[in-house]
Design an enzyme around this catalytic site. Sequence first.
Site, PDB file in Angstrom:
ATOM      1  CG  ASP A 196      12.848  37.505  14.828  1.00 48.31           C
ATOM      2  OD1 ASP A 196      13.861  36.776  14.777  1.00 48.31           O
ATOM      3  OD2 ASP A 196      12.320  37.832  15.908  1.00 48.31           O
ATOM      4  CE1 TYR A 215       4.681  28.728   2.945  1.00 53.09           C
ATOM      5  CE2 TYR A 215       6.089  28.746   1.026  1.00 53.09           C
ATOM      6  CZ  TYR A 215       5.493  29.409   2.078  1.00 53.09           C
ATOM      7  OH  TYR A 215       5.709  30.751   2.249  1.00 53.09           O
ATOM      8  CE  LYS A 250      11.094  33.618  15.374  1.00 49.18           C
ATOM      9  NZ  LYS A 250      11.321  34.828  16.206  1.00 49.18           N
ATOM     10  CG  ASP A 301       8.905  38.181  -2.315  1.00 53.59           C
ATOM     11  OD1 ASP A 301       9.636  37.586  -3.136  1.00 53.59           O
ATOM     12  OD2 ASP A 301       7.664  38.171  -2.383  1.00 53.59           O
ATOM     13  CG  ASP A 328       7.546  32.687  -0.113  1.00 53.34           C
ATOM     14  OD1 ASP A 328       7.856  33.406  -1.084  1.00 53.34           O
ATOM     15  OD2 ASP A 328       6.400  32.198   0.019  1.00 53.34           O
TER      16      ASP A 328
END
Length: 370
Positions: A226, A142, A193, A254, A250
Amino acid sequence: MANRKLFLLPGDGIGPEAFDEVRKILDYMNDEEGAGFETDEGLVGGAAYDSHGESISDADMEKAMAADAVLFGAVGGPKWDDVPYDQRPEAGLLRLRKDMQLFANLRPAICYPALANSSSLKKELVEGLDILILRELTGGVYFGDPKTITDLGNGQKRAIDTQVYDTYEIERISAMAFELARTRSNRVCSMEKRNVMKSGVLWNEVVTETHKRGFEDVELSHMLADAGGMQLVRAPKQFDVIVTDNLFGDMLSDVAAMLTGSLGMLPSASLGAPDGVTGKRKAMYEPVHGSAPDIAGQGIANPIAMIASLAMCLRYSFEMIAEADRLEAAIAKVLDDGLRTGDIMSDGMQQVGTTEMGAAVLEAYKAAAA
Ligand code: NAD
């Protein structure tokens, strides 16, 4: 009596409504329990823009920086859709996070037994769920440079975001994960990852090294992000603390949020580095939900996320562990008794408004002290 400096920023929409209930709890703790909170209050978001044309003033920023902790409500709403980008309500929140250097975002996902039926997962998978997602908040994709969209001149454009992490950023967030795990079930799962991203390789190495340097009593595991997402919805109770970067955090936080039912239930904390002199961390506590303009002003907002944010503040900024436990137990008790705001209402329960819910939690908190 300790002096505990709290700076209050209720903000917009349902922020101030939920805040009223927190103020009553703080008053009770000061008057009856000698908690010694010194509170000051400022404006943020649309409320600040309406007052002085910016989403937080320099004077309020200074107060936030000087406080032991900031309690934040919510910002935003359609009224401010057309204000200049730099003055939009969310800019106030981003400035607080940036100037206070809040690099760690703590998002607990707790499923109160009384609400296990509200989750989108089967009751037995989420009942009693208590996990903590620790998201790195100030680095990663970000914020990395370059961050551009370039016209290639052949009818095509190219967008670039850069995922970048330095060792120190990974060290400090993983050390915090291990410290937090020690206050819970003593397990950390790190997610990245490393199979396809260099930043994942470094993340994995640094977390492992940090673990070896003083945290070997904590159980550490690693998972690809993942696969972690899949495990979060397959068997969420296997986790205690999950530590991950800004982007994965993030998304994963959620996902974890939805395991617990409603946005109106979810608190969060954002913490900075310990001060070199006092050892205290800069800290801000806020509900995960926004200003909910669709229900603002109706007295029906759920104040529990805001009250649970206060509980996190007691726990992490003031080491008032017994009071934090008691406040969280009071929330569970009120839910067990069948009280519900509209967002968590179900058959056979008693629907109440913001004030009634806040008052019931305070009564349960008082009763637990007796
Ligand atoms: P929201 O979280 O405000 O609301 C989403 C839905 O959940 C709405 O239907 C709302 O009524 C409901 N809801 C949220 N909190 C609730 C509560 N405590 N009790 C009962 N119901 C609740 O998200 P949104 O609608 O996408 O955004 C509204 C505004 O809030 C926008 O301006 C957005 O930018 C802003 N926002 C601010 C923050 C923040 O201040 N941290 C976070 C998210 C969104």
